[in-house]
Design a protein around this motif. Structure first.
Motif, PDB file in Angstrom:
ATOM      1  N   UNK A 176      36.056  78.978  52.583  1.00  7.43           N
ATOM      2  CA  UNK A 176      35.979  77.523  52.726  1.00  7.43           C
ATOM      3  C   UNK A 176      36.158  76.824  51.387  1.00  7.43           C
ATOM      4  N   UNK A 177      37.196  76.013  51.287  1.00  9.27           N
ATOM      5  CA  UNK A 177      37.383  75.104  50.155  1.00  9.27           C
ATOM      6  C   UNK A 177      38.338  74.008  50.604  1.00  9.27           C
ATOM      7  N   UNK A 178      38.564  73.034  49.751  1.00 11.76           N
ATOM      8  CA  UNK A 178      39.384  71.888  50.141  1.00 11.76           C
ATOM      9  C   UNK A 178      40.810  72.301  50.478  1.00 11.76           C
ATOM     10  N   UNK A 179      41.362  73.240  49.721  1.00 14.92           N
ATOM     11  CA  UNK A 179      42.748  73.656  49.951  1.00 14.92           C
ATOM     12  C   UNK A 179      42.899  74.387  51.280  1.00 14.92           C
ATOM     13  N   UNK A 180      42.004  75.332  51.554  1.00 11.66           N
ATOM     14  CA  UNK A 180      42.125  76.084  52.806  1.00 11.66           C
ATOM     15  C   UNK A 180      41.839  75.196  54.018  1.00 11.66           C
ATOM     16  N   UNK A 181      40.971  74.222  53.836  1.00  7.35           N
ATOM     17  CA  UNK A 181      40.718  73.295  54.944  1.00  7.35           C
ATOM     18  C   UNK A 181      41.976  72.497  55.266  1.00  7.35           C
ATOM     19  N   UNK A 182      42.708  72.106  54.226  1.00  7.89           N
ATOM     20  CA  UNK A 182      43.930  71.337  54.449  1.00  7.89           C
ATOM     21  C   UNK A 182      44.992  72.171  55.159  1.00  7.89           C
ATOM     22  N   UNK A 183      45.184  73.438  54.715  1.00  8.43           N
ATOM     23  CA  UNK A 183      46.237  74.249  55.331  1.00  8.43           C
ATOM     24  C   UNK A 183      45.884  74.599  56.769  1.00  8.43           C
ATOM     25  N   UNK A 184      44.603  74.835  57.044  1.00 10.88           N
ATOM     26  CA  UNK A 184      44.191  75.078  58.423  1.00 10.88           C
ATOM     27  C   UNK A 184      44.383  73.820  59.282  1.00 10.88           C
ATOM     28  N   UNK A 185      44.138  72.656  58.703  1.00 13.03           N
ATOM     29  CA  UNK A 185      44.304  71.407  59.452  1.00 13.03           C
ATOM     30  C   UNK A 185      45.769  71.208  59.841  1.00 13.03           C
ATOM     31  N   UNK A 186      46.691  71.489  58.912  1.00 13.35           N
ATOM     32  CA  UNK A 186      48.112  71.377  59.228  1.00 13.35           C
ATOM     33  C   UNK A 186      48.506  72.379  60.321  1.00 13.35           C
ATOM     34  N   UNK A 187      47.983  73.585  60.240  1.00  9.37           N
ATOM     35  CA  UNK A 187      48.325  74.591  61.236  1.00  9.37           C
ATOM     36  C   UNK A 187      47.749  74.219  62.598  1.00  9.37           C
ATOM     37  N   UNK A 188      46.536  73.681  62.617  1.00  4.65           N
ATOM     38  CA  UNK A 188      45.942  73.248  63.882  1.00  4.65           C
ATOM     39  C   UNK A 188      46.793  72.150  64.521  1.00  4.65           C
ATOM     40  N   UNK A 189      47.308  71.262  63.694  1.00  6.94           N
ATOM     41  CA  UNK A 189      48.187  70.196  64.196  1.00  6.94           C
ATOM     42  C   UNK A 189      49.437  70.794  64.832  1.00  6.94           C
ATOM     43  N   UNK A 190      50.033  71.813  64.174  1.00  9.62           N
ATOM     44  CA  UNK A 190      51.220  72.469  64.724  1.00  9.62           C
ATOM     45  C   UNK A 190      50.905  73.147  66.056  1.00  9.62           C
ATOM     46  N   UNK A 191      49.736  73.750  66.158  1.00 12.14           N
ATOM     47  CA  UNK A 191      49.350  74.439  67.389  1.00 12.14           C
ATOM     48  C   UNK A 191      49.224  73.439  68.539  1.00 12.14           C
ATOM     49  N   UNK A 192      48.590  72.308  68.277  1.00  9.55           N
ATOM     50  CA  UNK A 192      48.431  71.275  69.311  1.00  9.55           C
ATOM     51  C   UNK A 192      49.788  70.720  69.722  1.00  9.55           C
ATOM     52  N   UNK A 193      50.664  70.500  68.750  1.00 11.97           N
ATOM     53  CA  UNK A 193      52.001  69.993  69.059  1.00 11.97           C
ATOM     54  C   UNK A 193      52.810  70.993  69.874  1.00 11.97           C
ATOM     55  N   UNK A 194      52.478  72.285  69.774  1.00 13.95           N
ATOM     56  CA  UNK A 194      53.166  73.315  70.554  1.00 13.95           C
ATOM     57  C   UNK A 194      52.549  73.481  71.936  1.00 13.95           C
ATOM     58  N   UNK A 195      51.599  72.622  72.294  1.00 19.28           N
ATOM     59  CA  UNK A 195      50.976  72.678  73.612  1.00 19.28           C
ATOM     60  C   UNK A 195      49.715  73.506  73.663  1.00 19.28           C
ATOM     61  N   UNK A 196      49.185  73.890  72.520  1.00 13.36           N
ATOM     62  CA  UNK A 196      47.979  74.702  72.480  1.00 13.36           C
ATOM     63  C   UNK A 196      46.745  73.898  72.146  1.00 13.36           C
ATOM     64  N   UNK A 197      45.663  74.617  71.880  1.00 11.83           N
ATOM     65  CA  UNK A 197      44.400  74.004  71.501  1.00 11.83           C
ATOM     66  C   UNK A 197      43.920  74.659  70.207  1.00 11.83           C
TER      67      UNK A 197
END
Length: 324
Positions: A48-69
């Protein structure tokens, strides 16, 4: 099992639809590139740090845009998996990456270069450049300083120096250490293993009897004036080419004792895992070191217990030499 106070982890919990299949592959590749490890099923972790939180947030956004959760949690481990075991998952993943790079570097180094044509040398340079990019990418996600890093770095740096030997310092020669090697503070990474344990023993018994040791994080440490770093990235004494730190120290101090050379061969094979020397004693020493470097033992304890083992090993080799 002891836990690191304040350790926290980011968990990405996600679910993707069965189709399109390429979305799953894309997410999996992104997770690998980020250095995330699988905790269970579709749960992936990063420190957990600011950088990893940001990259996970971007990936979560991509997952949702692909129809996932997708959901991101910050967690402290309480039961089941410990912080030490979680760190071990990251180290294991990076050690696999480093082992692959090291194996390819050794394969390139084994090719005869003296009689190579310009075309062959150009191809080798391309391959080494690709290895360097791969290595830099792995180092960027090596959050805890996996043991295989220095061996891979030394091998790739050795290849680069060999390709530019007309205007580069040979990779087999260590960087000159500032000042005399007496009563110095020697700095190395926390969680010492075979090369650092053996190197510390060599330093204190044969190089600097007044040595003191400091154990620091694997990255980000800025040495104080007069300190000497060993078995660390950019350290004064660390892997050079295909030599481990113990071997580099032997060469720098001009220690030609056959008993020390034999110990160096054992340390080399355990640390670099390349079976270069294949000594009969290696398997036994490896097992004993594994017991010495248990998670519950701090670094000073590991050095003290390792010194007893290495003193006995040295005396055994010296006795064999004297009896011939």
């Amino acid at each position: 099992m002891p836990r690191d106070a304040g350790s926290s982890w980011l968990l990405l919990i996600h679910q993707l639809p069965a189709k399109p299949a390429y979305a799953r592959v894309k997410v999996w590749r992104r997770l690998q590139a980020l250095g995330a490890v699988t905790v269970k099923g579709a749960v992936y972790a990063l420190p957990a740090n600011a950088e990893t939180q940001e990259v996970f947030a971007w990936l979560a956004k991509e997952i949702v845009e692909a129809g996932g959760e997708a959901m991101i949690c910050e967690a402290a481990l309480v039961e089941g998996l410990s912080d030490h075991e979680m760190q071990g998952l990251f180290d294991q993943a990076r050690d696999e990456d480093y082992a692959r790079i090291a194996a390819e570097a050794r394969e390139i180094a084994a090719r005869p270069s003296e009689e190579a044509s310009d075309r062959e040398l150009a191809e080798m340079a391309t391959q080494v450049g690709r290895l360097r990019k791969q290595l830099d990418a792995v180092v960027a996600i090596d959050f805890f300083g996996a043991n295989g890093r220095l061996a891979a770095q030394g091998l790739v740096s050795g290849l680069e120096a060999a390709l530019q030997k007309e205007d580069a310092v040979p990779a087999t020669e260590p960087a000159p250490a500032p000042g005399p090697l007496s009563n110095r503070t020697w700095v190395t990474r926390r969680g010492v293993q075979i090369d650092r344990i053996a190197s510390a023993w060599l330093i204190r018994r044969f190089i600097d009897q007044g040595a003191s040791f400091k154990f620091v994080p694997s990255s980000g440490y800025q040495p104080e004036p007069g300190e000497l770093r060993f078995d660390m990235f950019e350290g004064e004494f660390t892997h050079r080419g295909d030599r481990c730190t113990f071997e580099v120290l032997l060469g720098h101090a001009a220690l030609s004792d056959p008993a020390l050379g034999a110990i160096g061969e054992i340390v080399h094979d355990i640390d670099l895992k390349d079976d270069k020397y294949g000594r009969a004693e290696t398997a036994g020493v490896k097992s004993l070191i594994a017991g010495i470097a248990t998670p519950g033992a701090d670094d000073e304890q590991r050095l003290a217990r390792g010194a007893v083992l290495l003193d006995g090993l040295y005396d055994s080799f010296a006795l064999k030499k004297d009896s011939k």
